[in-house]
Design an enzyme around this catalytic site. Sequence first.
Site, PDB file in Angstrom:
ATOM      1  N   GLY A  30       0.819  -1.215   0.000  1.00 42.11           N
ATOM      2  CA  GLY A  30       0.000   0.000   0.000  1.00 42.11           C
ATOM      3  C   GLY A  30       0.851   1.262   0.000  1.00 42.11           C
ATOM      4  N   ILE A  32       1.689   3.681   2.359  1.00 45.81           N
ATOM      5  CA  ILE A  32       2.747   3.905   3.362  1.00 45.81           C
ATOM      6  C   ILE A  32       3.689   2.697   3.422  1.00 45.81           C
ATOM      7  N   SER A  54      -6.116  -5.969  -1.735  1.00 46.58           N
ATOM      8  CA  SER A  54      -7.463  -5.391  -1.798  1.00 46.58           C
ATOM      9  C   SER A  54      -7.395  -3.904  -2.135  1.00 46.58           C
ATOM     10  N   ASN A  55      -6.260  -3.249  -1.834  1.00 49.82           N
ATOM     11  CA  ASN A  55      -6.140  -1.831  -2.193  1.00 49.82           C
ATOM     12  C   ASN A  55      -4.738  -1.526  -2.717  1.00 49.82           C
ATOM     13  N   PHE A 100       0.748  -2.622   8.669  1.00 49.75           N
ATOM     14  CA  PHE A 100       0.015  -1.565   7.961  1.00 49.75           C
ATOM     15  C   PHE A 100      -1.365  -2.045   7.509  1.00 49.75           C
ATOM     16  N   LYS A 104      -9.155   1.712   5.418  1.00 49.00           N
ATOM     17  CA  LYS A 104      -8.878   3.042   5.983  1.00 49.00           C
ATOM     18  C   LYS A 104      -9.814   4.157   5.545  1.00 49.00           C
ATOM     19  N   SER A 144      -3.183   6.189  14.262  1.00 51.34           N
ATOM     20  CA  SER A 144      -3.585   7.427  13.578  1.00 51.34           C
ATOM     21  C   SER A 144      -3.867   8.510  14.599  1.00 51.34           C
ATOM     22  N   TYR A 169     -13.872   3.450  11.707  1.00 54.45           N
ATOM     23  CA  TYR A 169     -12.451   3.306  11.357  1.00 54.45           C
ATOM     24  C   TYR A 169     -11.577   3.759  12.540  1.00 54.45           C
ATOM     25  N   LYS A 173      -8.823   1.686  15.377  1.00 52.23           N
ATOM     26  CA  LYS A 173      -7.454   2.053  15.783  1.00 52.23           C
ATOM     27  C   LYS A 173      -7.350   2.098  17.313  1.00 52.23           C
ATOM     28  N   ASN A 199      -1.194  13.581   8.958  1.00 56.89           N
ATOM     29  CA  ASN A 199      -1.790  13.432   7.611  1.00 56.89           C
ATOM     30  C   ASN A 199      -0.724  13.160   6.552  1.00 56.89           C
ATOM     31  N   ARG A 251      -4.392  21.001   9.288  1.00 56.25           N
ATOM     32  CA  ARG A 251      -3.859  19.658   9.579  1.00 56.25           C
ATOM     33  C   ARG A 251      -2.337  19.660   9.555  1.00 56.25           C
TER      34      ARG A 251
HETATM   35  P1  NAD Z   1      -3.363   1.478   1.878  1.00 55.78           P
HETATM   36  O1  NAD Z   1      -4.762   1.082   1.679  1.00 55.78           O
HETATM   37  O2  NAD Z   1      -2.642   2.103   0.746  1.00 55.78           O
HETATM   38  O3  NAD Z   1      -2.500   0.231   2.389  1.00 55.78           O
HETATM   39  C1  NAD Z   1      -3.058  -0.810   3.160  1.00 55.78           C
HETATM   40  C2  NAD Z   1      -2.675  -2.119   2.497  1.00 55.78           C
HETATM   41  O4  NAD Z   1      -3.201  -3.194   3.264  1.00 55.78           O
HETATM   42  C3  NAD Z   1      -3.233  -2.252   1.083  1.00 55.78           C
HETATM   43  O5  NAD Z   1      -2.180  -2.592   0.207  1.00 55.78           O
HETATM   44  C4  NAD Z   1      -4.246  -3.398   1.177  1.00 55.78           C
HETATM   45  O6  NAD Z   1      -4.292  -4.171  -0.003  1.00 55.78           O
HETATM   46  C5  NAD Z   1      -3.721  -4.159   2.382  1.00 55.78           C
HETATM   47  N1  NAD Z   1      -4.730  -4.903   3.149  1.00 55.78           N
HETATM   48  C6  NAD Z   1      -5.925  -4.450   3.598  1.00 55.78           C
HETATM   49  N2  NAD Z   1      -6.549  -5.414   4.291  1.00 55.78           N
HETATM   50  C7  NAD Z   1      -5.733  -6.492   4.282  1.00 55.78           C
HETATM   51  C8  NAD Z   1      -5.820  -7.796   4.817  1.00 55.78           C
HETATM   52  N3  NAD Z   1      -6.907  -8.211   5.486  1.00 55.78           N
HETATM   53  N4  NAD Z   1      -4.792  -8.652   4.637  1.00 55.78           N
HETATM   54  C9  NAD Z   1      -3.696  -8.273   3.939  1.00 55.78           C
HETATM   55  N5  NAD Z   1      -3.573  -7.052   3.388  1.00 55.78           N
HETATM   56  C10 NAD Z   1      -4.575  -6.175   3.565  1.00 55.78           C
HETATM   57  O7  NAD Z   1      -3.311   2.432   3.157  1.00 55.78           O
HETATM   58  P2  NAD Z   1      -2.118   3.308   3.710  1.00 55.78           P
HETATM   59  O8  NAD Z   1      -2.476   4.730   3.515  1.00 55.78           O
HETATM   60  O9  NAD Z   1      -0.828   2.791   3.224  1.00 55.78           O
HETATM   61  O10 NAD Z   1      -2.291   3.004   5.265  1.00 55.78           O
HETATM   62  C11 NAD Z   1      -1.542   2.001   5.927  1.00 55.78           C
HETATM   63  C12 NAD Z   1      -1.991   1.951   7.370  1.00 55.78           C
HETATM   64  O11 NAD Z   1      -1.821   3.237   7.955  1.00 55.78           O
HETATM   65  C13 NAD Z   1      -3.466   1.596   7.553  1.00 55.78           C
HETATM   66  O12 NAD Z   1      -3.582   0.766   8.680  1.00 55.78           O
HETATM   67  C14 NAD Z   1      -4.112   2.942   7.810  1.00 55.78           C
HETATM   68  O13 NAD Z   1      -5.270   2.817   8.584  1.00 55.78           O
HETATM   69  C15 NAD Z   1      -3.019   3.648   8.581  1.00 55.78           C
HETATM   70  N6  NAD Z   1      -3.123   5.106   8.482  1.00 55.78           N
HETATM   71  C16 NAD Z   1      -3.178   5.707   7.255  1.00 55.78           C
HETATM   72  C17 NAD Z   1      -3.297   7.090   7.170  1.00 55.78           C
HETATM   73  C18 NAD Z   1      -3.369   7.772   5.832  1.00 55.78           C
HETATM   74  O14 NAD Z   1      -3.763   8.936   5.793  1.00 55.78           O
HETATM   75  N7  NAD Z   1      -3.001   7.130   4.744  1.00 55.78           N
HETATM   76  C19 NAD Z   1      -3.366   7.860   8.338  1.00 55.78           C
HETATM   77  C20 NAD Z   1      -3.295   7.223   9.569  1.00 55.78           C
HETATM   78  C21 NAD Z   1      -3.178   5.828   9.641  1.00 55.78           C
HETATM   79  C1  UD1 Z   2      -9.041  11.712   7.712  1.00 59.59           C
HETATM   80  C2  UD1 Z   2      -9.448  10.920   8.937  1.00 59.59           C
HETATM   81  C3  UD1 Z   2      -8.246  10.247   9.546  1.00 59.59           C
HETATM   82  C4  UD1 Z   2      -7.495   9.439   8.515  1.00 59.59           C
HETATM   83  C5  UD1 Z   2      -7.140  10.354   7.346  1.00 59.59           C
HETATM   84  C6  UD1 Z   2      -6.449   9.619   6.238  1.00 59.59           C
HETATM   85  C7  UD1 Z   2     -11.342  11.794  10.212  1.00 59.59           C
HETATM   86  C8  UD1 Z   2     -11.793  12.670  11.326  1.00 59.59           C
HETATM   87  N1  UD1 Z   2     -10.057  11.792   9.938  1.00 59.59           N
HETATM   88  O1  UD1 Z   2      -8.238  12.771   8.151  1.00 59.59           O
HETATM   89  O2  UD1 Z   2      -8.684   9.373  10.548  1.00 59.59           O
HETATM   90  O3  UD1 Z   2      -6.338   8.909   9.103  1.00 59.59           O
HETATM   91  O4  UD1 Z   2      -8.331  10.922   6.807  1.00 59.59           O
HETATM   92  O5  UD1 Z   2      -7.260   8.633   5.705  1.00 59.59           O
HETATM   93  O6  UD1 Z   2     -12.127  11.158   9.600  1.00 59.59           O
HETATM   94  N2  UD1 Z   2     -10.996  18.603   2.722  1.00 59.59           N
HETATM   95  C9  UD1 Z   2     -11.629  19.466   1.839  1.00 59.59           C
HETATM   96  N3  UD1 Z   2     -12.021  18.973   0.644  1.00 59.59           N
HETATM   97  C10 UD1 Z   2     -11.821  17.665   0.264  1.00 59.59           C
HETATM   98  C11 UD1 Z   2     -11.156  16.799   1.174  1.00 59.59           C
HETATM   99  C12 UD1 Z   2     -10.756  17.289   2.388  1.00 59.59           C
HETATM  100  O7  UD1 Z   2     -11.829  20.632   2.150  1.00 59.59           O
HETATM  101  O8  UD1 Z   2     -12.219  17.273  -0.838  1.00 59.59           O
HETATM  102  C13 UD1 Z   2     -10.528  19.132   4.017  1.00 59.59           C
HETATM  103  C14 UD1 Z   2     -11.164  18.433   5.212  1.00 59.59           C
HETATM  104  O9  UD1 Z   2     -12.381  19.021   5.522  1.00 59.59           O
HETATM  105  C15 UD1 Z   2     -10.082  18.637   6.264  1.00 59.59           C
HETATM  106  C16 UD1 Z   2      -8.764  18.622   5.457  1.00 59.59           C
HETATM  107  O10 UD1 Z   2      -9.136  18.899   4.114  1.00 59.59           O
HETATM  108  O11 UD1 Z   2     -10.210  19.902   6.849  1.00 59.59           O
HETATM  109  C17 UD1 Z   2      -8.044  17.284   5.502  1.00 59.59           C
HETATM  110  O12 UD1 Z   2      -8.957  16.254   5.150  1.00 59.59           O
HETATM  111  P1  UD1 Z   2      -8.490  14.748   4.821  1.00 59.59           P
HETATM  112  O13 UD1 Z   2      -7.373  14.784   3.855  1.00 59.59           O
HETATM  113  O14 UD1 Z   2      -9.708  13.984   4.430  1.00 59.59           O
HETATM  114  O15 UD1 Z   2      -7.898  14.211   6.187  1.00 59.59           O
HETATM  115  P2  UD1 Z   2      -8.530  14.210   7.669  1.00 59.59           P
HETATM  116  O16 UD1 Z   2      -9.976  14.451   7.638  1.00 59.59           O
HETATM  117  O17 UD1 Z   2      -7.695  15.110   8.496  1.00 59.59           O
END
Ligand code: NAD
Ligand code: UD1
Length: 359
Positions: A30, A32, A54-55, A100, A104, A144, A169, A173, A199, A251
């Site tokens: 994925g 990260i 899956s993603n 990871f 999400k 998160s 979601y 966490k 973020n 953010r």
């Molecule tokens: P992502 O969806 O790109 O990566 C997650 C990966 O996990 C994907 O490749 C997906 O195919 C795999 N996956 C999902 N379910 C699975 C399962 N049951 N078995 C095996 N593989 C599975 O997401 P990401 O942005 O890389 O996020 C990674 C982690 O960080 C997640 O746990 C997410 O909740 C957490 N996180 C992400 C953010 C963000 O903004 N991206 C913020 C805070 C926390």
């Molecule tokens: C959200 C989730 C967080 C998750 C993260 C990444 C919540 C409260 N937070 O963070 O748990 O880890 O996504 O998946 O659900 N915005 C716009 N227009 C858009 C999209 C976003 O104005 O089209 C604004 C939002 O209102 C916010 C900021 O941009 O103020 C950031 O939004 P986003 O990127 O979705 O992240 P979070 O909401 O901070």
Amino acid sequence: RAALRCDALGRWVVHVIRTIMRVLLTGGMGFIGSHTAVSLLEAGHEPILYDNLSNADRSVVDRIGRITGHTPTFIEGDIRDGALLKQVLRNEHIEAVIHFAGLKAVGESVGKPLEYFDNNVSGTIKLLEAMRSVGVKRLIFSSSSTVYGTPQHLPLTEAEPTGEATNPYGRTKIHIEEILADLCRSDSEWSVVCLRYFNPIGAHPSGLIGEDPNGIPNNLLPYIARVASGRLPYLNVFGNDYDTPDGTGVRDFIHVVDLAQGHTDALPYAVSHTGWIAVNLGCGRGYSVLEVVKAFEDASGRRIPLHFAPRRAGDIAANWCDPTLALKLFGWKAKFGIEDMCRDSWHFESLLKTECETR
Ligand code: NAD
Ligand code: UD1
């Protein structure tokens, strides 16, 4: 003198061998996870990627190979498949796990809570059972900033209370963090580091890996990038009446390359300590939605048309963290600024668009 030199070389070799680790990355294909695989490979570690796709796309593993010159092992599998996990942990001689894998999408989780609890919470329990059964007890978990809910104080330190997430979601966490803390209380051999990401945005500077969500993006940066490239017509700014300097949400955006490095830097800590700890990974400053739009316009040379829309349900006005614990424990600090994040996002988006058009 030659003997001394040999001795020093020998000690260095032993040191390198000891610090190189075989690390299982669940969800390693994925957004990260793939950047963390690059960071680990560049530090000389051996990441093994475990993902059910899956993603994520299968091509990611070759892209990691093109960036680093070393294609990691990829195993297609689900974290809920305990038997396969045990086999992989054993056969691949895994020493630590970075977890990871998970679903999400905040909005989706509201409509599909059971799927989220099954995949994220039950999946984590399966992983922990498999790890325990083979005696691998070092884990870094993707948590998160969502666990803090609505912040009482800014910047957020790890001492702030958790437990008030606004969606399923976020609750997965919180539950997982609690399960991990209970596990560490029950068995003092476990070492668990919960990294609370703020973020994450941006992409690898090569443009080979980044975030390309299916369908319409929910998060700000992928959305802005698609507007800049013309794949979407305009950005909806959700709320301009928050108690923030320009009224839009604020953010703590962090470059995904910095975030990935945070995992590599946390690894020695996980090896040398036991018990449970949560650590923030963010830059320690906030940018508003309008500031990000301006930075993206500067980076891309494109105008981002805006529509002001009502606040999005569940959104908070502002959050940013105090990242000093990560510096103290891991020696980690974010290096990249918002300009770098927007530049690399734009580079990734531009290559993606060209790829789509030539397909
Ligand atoms: P992502 O969806 O790109 O990566 C997650 C990966 O996990 C994907 O490749 C997906 O195919 C795999 N996956 C999902 N379910 C699975 C399962 N049951 N078995 C095996 N593989 C599975 O997401 P990401 O942005 O890389 O996020 C990674 C982690 O960080 C997640 O746990 C997410 O909740 C957490 N996180 C992400 C953010 C963000 O903004 N991206 C913020 C805070 C926390
Ligand atoms: C959200 C989730 C967080 C998750 C993260 C990444 C919540 C409260 N937070 O963070 O748990 O880890 O996504 O998946 O659900 N915005 C716009 N227009 C858009 C999209 C976003 O104005 O089209 C604004 C939002 O209102 C916010 C900021 O941009 O103020 C950031 O939004 P986003 O990127 O979705 O992240 P979070 O909401 O901070």
